[in-house]
Enzyme design. Structure first.
Site, mmCIF file in Angstrom:
data_model
loop_
_atom_site.group_PDB
_atom_site.id
_atom_site.type_symbol
_atom_site.label_atom_id
_atom_site.label_comp_id
_atom_site.label_asym_id
_atom_site.label_seq_id
_atom_site.Cartn_x
_atom_site.Cartn_y
_atom_site.Cartn_z
ATOM 1 N N ALA A 63 14.698 27.114 26.613
ATOM 2 C CA ALA A 63 15.028 27.406 25.237
ATOM 3 C C ALA A 63 13.690 28.093 24.277
ATOM 4 O O ALA A 63 12.807 27.547 24.773
ATOM 5 C CB ALA A 63 15.275 26.239 23.858
ATOM 6 N N GLY A 102 15.118 24.300 29.091
ATOM 7 C CA GLY A 102 16.809 25.182 29.033
ATOM 8 C C GLY A 102 17.304 25.685 30.397
ATOM 9 O O GLY A 102 18.203 25.701 30.952
ATOM 10 N N GLU A 105 17.939 23.402 33.049
ATOM 11 C CA GLU A 105 19.471 23.188 32.609
ATOM 12 C C GLU A 105 20.396 24.355 32.718
ATOM 13 O O GLU A 105 20.977 23.860 33.036
ATOM 14 C CB GLU A 105 19.351 22.823 31.812
ATOM 15 C CG GLU A 105 18.681 21.315 31.304
ATOM 16 C CD GLU A 105 18.652 21.265 29.448
ATOM 17 O OE1 GLU A 105 18.661 21.974 28.701
ATOM 18 O OE2 GLU A 105 18.485 19.799 29.376
ATOM 19 N N GLU A 125 10.409 19.345 28.529
ATOM 20 C CA GLU A 125 10.632 18.669 26.964
ATOM 21 C C GLU A 125 10.078 17.786 25.645
ATOM 22 O O GLU A 125 9.329 17.931 24.699
ATOM 23 C CB GLU A 125 12.499 18.553 26.354
ATOM 24 C CG GLU A 125 13.047 19.703 26.864
ATOM 25 C CD GLU A 125 13.573 19.948 28.172
ATOM 26 O OE1 GLU A 125 12.287 19.405 29.066
ATOM 27 O OE2 GLU A 125 14.349 20.737 28.369
#
Ligand code: 3HC
Length: 682
Positions: A63, A102, A105, A125
């Site tokens: 992210a 992310g 993911e 994370e």
């Protein structure tokens, strides 16, 4: 500016290409681009499959951390990954570089994953005080089992894709010499033309519970996380998810992710991530010099540690010592460092041998004539250092950078003996040099921009975090450490006990207690370092307990006695005699002893750091408050999830800080707790 996500077609395959430097992070525009691409190709009847790929340096690295400070913008990442998984046409992720957070993911939500064998994947994370927020805690255990997922998510470590060759995580791993785009295309074409392509959804699998003892697992994670909350929360989510479907699991994950995003720990860890990257940036524009040959003068523990670091990073090292015997000992130390790395499985014996092949030794300074950088690492004596620099001035080529590893001495004075002082700088490594990541690059009055930038560039190659600081006693780190130590000494005189102080500091999060560290580094070293400058007259208790220990021959671990006593296995225990002797000393000096709470101890130690940090900023020794935090995170075991002393100052805020400083001024004096300009940090 070109769009960060572009779409193209190759025969019947749609290609979504992300081009969002530096690391293709999932900013709002990238998330939107991914959704648009999926919808566009889904609606195009000629398209049979969709590839998600990235341009330049890496597949999506996560992210976009820069967006975390603000409210989340649509489309949210969980919706993006779910949309990808729900796509009616197979989506294939084509991975290389570091596919993290992310990014991983997104890959997990695709129906196929292919990767170059050099790719690393991970859910880091927790390093930002977070948990995966877009299905990572749900889809990863469905692919690799909950045990492996637990290990990956709670450690945040990046794994080579080769670790997963026995699982279904990757459908194909390409060798590193293949062209990823071409190989991915061939792989997909083959699936399409043979009709073997399917829409297998990770989210529809069930999680295999391969953890036998949950209680033990959770308690181990708690122990390892040392005060960090995110790994514990991630572990509990994994446990709770066992009976949940993907939608329920993702809802649970998202709730906790959003809570953690607002937490103080996450703010501190995200700050640390940015501060580390900022530390290496300067306003200088000179071009760093090419460094290949490095001379190291002094083969003691520090010198051999520094030599080991340079050799491990591909530099040629010339070790210079005073005589053959010292040289042989230096070489043995370096060999010992490599041997221990081999034993620990960090490198292979062949690697160790090849590094050692770049080491040469000499007792002749003339042998340094081809060096691009020479680092002096001898004991802390100004005259000895000046003699060495005079010799270097004679033998080294004019562009060679001359660095000293001094921890305290005045580099301007050392530079004064050299014809061209602009090439003299400090390179202050931290002990053990082959482990500690911090390097203070010290700018003396006449140091050139080029010399400084070269040292910073070299640090990067050594995988060190460098921070530029100015000249003063102890530079930034040790000057603050002295102030911190002084406060601990003062609290001893005011009635706090040895073990209580260390327990309060480690309980707050410091890696070690200050007194245990002093015992480890040697109380004689600290005593001699302080002896080279005069003690402040206004500070009647200045390092008196330390002086007492020194005079009793209690130098710490090396004499089996210091603030603590040590058995033959090096195990420390409390020595009641020490508290008694300190208490007698305090009485003699006129201190009134009192009880301390643990909070009072940790707060006062941190306030001392903040006070000195503000002085350093005012004196211009350090340019940015965040640089001080980086120094403390990497040089002194400051808890990363607390951001650093100056970050703590910001958290406390102006009112609390002013109040606390004023109280301490009343207790001691304005010389010890000077008026500070809080705007330098707030
Ligand atoms: N968002 C925004 N910028 C990022 C970024 C990210 N996720 N990751 C790296 N960058 C930026 C860095 O700030 C740096 O910027 P700069 O050039 O302006 O200083 C630049 O990219 C290069 O980074 P590095 O200097 O660290 O380059 P390296 O090659 O040494 O390392 C890396 C690359 C391994 C990707 C490393 O940057 C890294 O570990 N990044 C963080 C990865 C991460 O934590 N991802 C998870 C994010 S949280 C998440 O995804 C939540 C999700 O579950 C919802």
């Amino acid at each position: 500016m070109t769009a960060p996500v572009i779409f193209s077609v190759n025969n019947d395959i749609g290609i979504i290409s992300i081009d969002y430097p530096p690391v293709n992070a999932l900013s709002q525009s990238v998330r939107q681009g991914l959704i648009d691409g999926v919808i566009k190709f889904e609606n195009d009847d000629s398209i049979k499959a969709i590839i998600i790929r990235c341009k330049k340096r890496t597949f999506i690295a996560g992210a976009d951390i820069k967006e975390f400070a603000n409210a989340p913008l649509e489309p949210h990442l969980p919706d993006v990954v779910n949309r990808i998984e729900a796509c009616t046409k197979p989506v294939i992720a084509s991975l290389f570089g570091t596919s993290l957070g992310g990014g991983f993911e997104v890959a997990l939500a695709c129906h196929y994953r292919v990767a170059l064998e050099t790719t690393k994947v991970g859910l880091p994370e927790v390093n930002l005080g977070l948990i995966p927020g877009a299905g990572g805690t749900q889809r990863l255990p469905r692919m690799v089992g909950v045990k492996k997922a637990m290990e990956m998510i709670t450690s945040g470590v990046h794994y080579s894709v080769n670790n997963f060759s026995s699982t279904d995580l990757f459908d194909c791993i390409f060798s590193s010499d293949e062209n990823l785009d071409e190989s991915t295309l061939r792989f997909v074409e083959e699936l399409v033309t043979t009709g073997k392509i399917t829409l297998s959804k990770v989210g529809e699998k069930t999680i295999v519970n391969d953890i036998d003892n949950w209680k033990q697992t959770l308690s181990l994670i708690n122990k390892k996380s040392r005060g960090k909350e995110a790994p514990n929360i991630a572990a509990r989510i994994l446990q709770k998810s066992l009976g949940l479907n993907i939608a329920e699991g993702m809802a649970l994950e998202r709730r906790e992710f959003l809570k953690l995003k607002e937490s103080e720990q996450s703010a501190a860890l995200r700050f640390a991530f940015g501060a580390e990257r900022l530390a290496s940036k300067t306003e200088f524009t000179a071009t760093p010099l090419e460094v290949k040959n490095v001379g190291i003068i002094g083969g003691g523990t520090m010198g051999s540690g520094i030599a080991t670091v340079f050799l491990s990073s591909g530099f040629n090292v010339k070790l210079v010592e005073q005589n053959e015997e010292a040289l042989a000992t230096g070489r043995e130390r370096i060999e010992g460092n490599f041997e221990s790395n081999v034993k620990r499985g960090r490198i292979s014996q062949d690697q160790a041998n090849s590094y050692l092949a770049s080491l040469t030794t000499s007792i002749d300074y003339q042998s340094l004539s081809e060096s691009d950088l020479v680092i002096e690492v001898v004991f802390e004596n100004m005259e000895v250092k000046k003699t060495i620099f005079r010799q270097l001035d004679q033998v080294c080529k004019p562009e060679c950078i001359l660095a000293t590893n001094t921890s305290y001495l005045d580099i301007d004075e050392i530079a004064s003996v050299v014809t061209d002082p602009s090439r003299v700088i400090g390179m202050h490594f931290f002990s053990p040099a082959n482990i500690m990541k911090l390097l203070e690059v010290v700018q003396a009055k006449k140091s050139s921009e080029q010399a400084l930038l070269t040292a910073m560039a070299v640090a990067k190659k050594l995988k060190k975090i460098s921070v530029m600081v100015g000249v003063c006693f102890g530079f930034a780190g040790n000057r603050m450490y002295t102030r911190y130590g002084r406060e601990v000494q003062q609290m001893l005189l005011e009635g706090a006990k040895v073990a209580q102080i260390d327990d309060a500091l480690t309980g707050w999060g410091m890696a070690m207690g200050q007194l245990a560290v002093s015992d480890m580094s040697g109380l004689d070293i600290g005593y001699h370092a302080r002896s080279s400058v005069s003690a402040p007259k206004y500070d009647r208790g200045y390092f008196k307990p330390a002086e007492l220990m020194f005079k009793l021959g209690r130098y710490g671990r090396k004499t089996s006695k210091g603030y603590y006593q040590y058995d033959e296995n090096g195990k420390a225990s409390n020595d009641p005699l020490v508290d008694q002797l300190i208490s007698e000393k305090a009485e003699e000096l006129g201190f009134i002893q009192k009880e301390f709470s643990d909070d009072e101890i940790s707060q006062r130690a941190i306030l001392a750091l903040i006070s000195e940090g503000l002085q350093l900023l005012k004196d211009g020794i350090v340019k940015r408050a965040s640089d001080i935090d980086v120094i403390w995170l990497h040089g002194y075991g400051f808890p990363r999830h607390k951001g650093g002393p100056m970050f703590q100052a910001k958290q406390m805020g102006k009112n609390k800080l002013e109040l606390q400083f004023e109280k301490l001024r009343q207790l001691e004096s304005v010389e010890i707790w000077p008026e500070v300009d809080l705007s330098l940090v707030l």
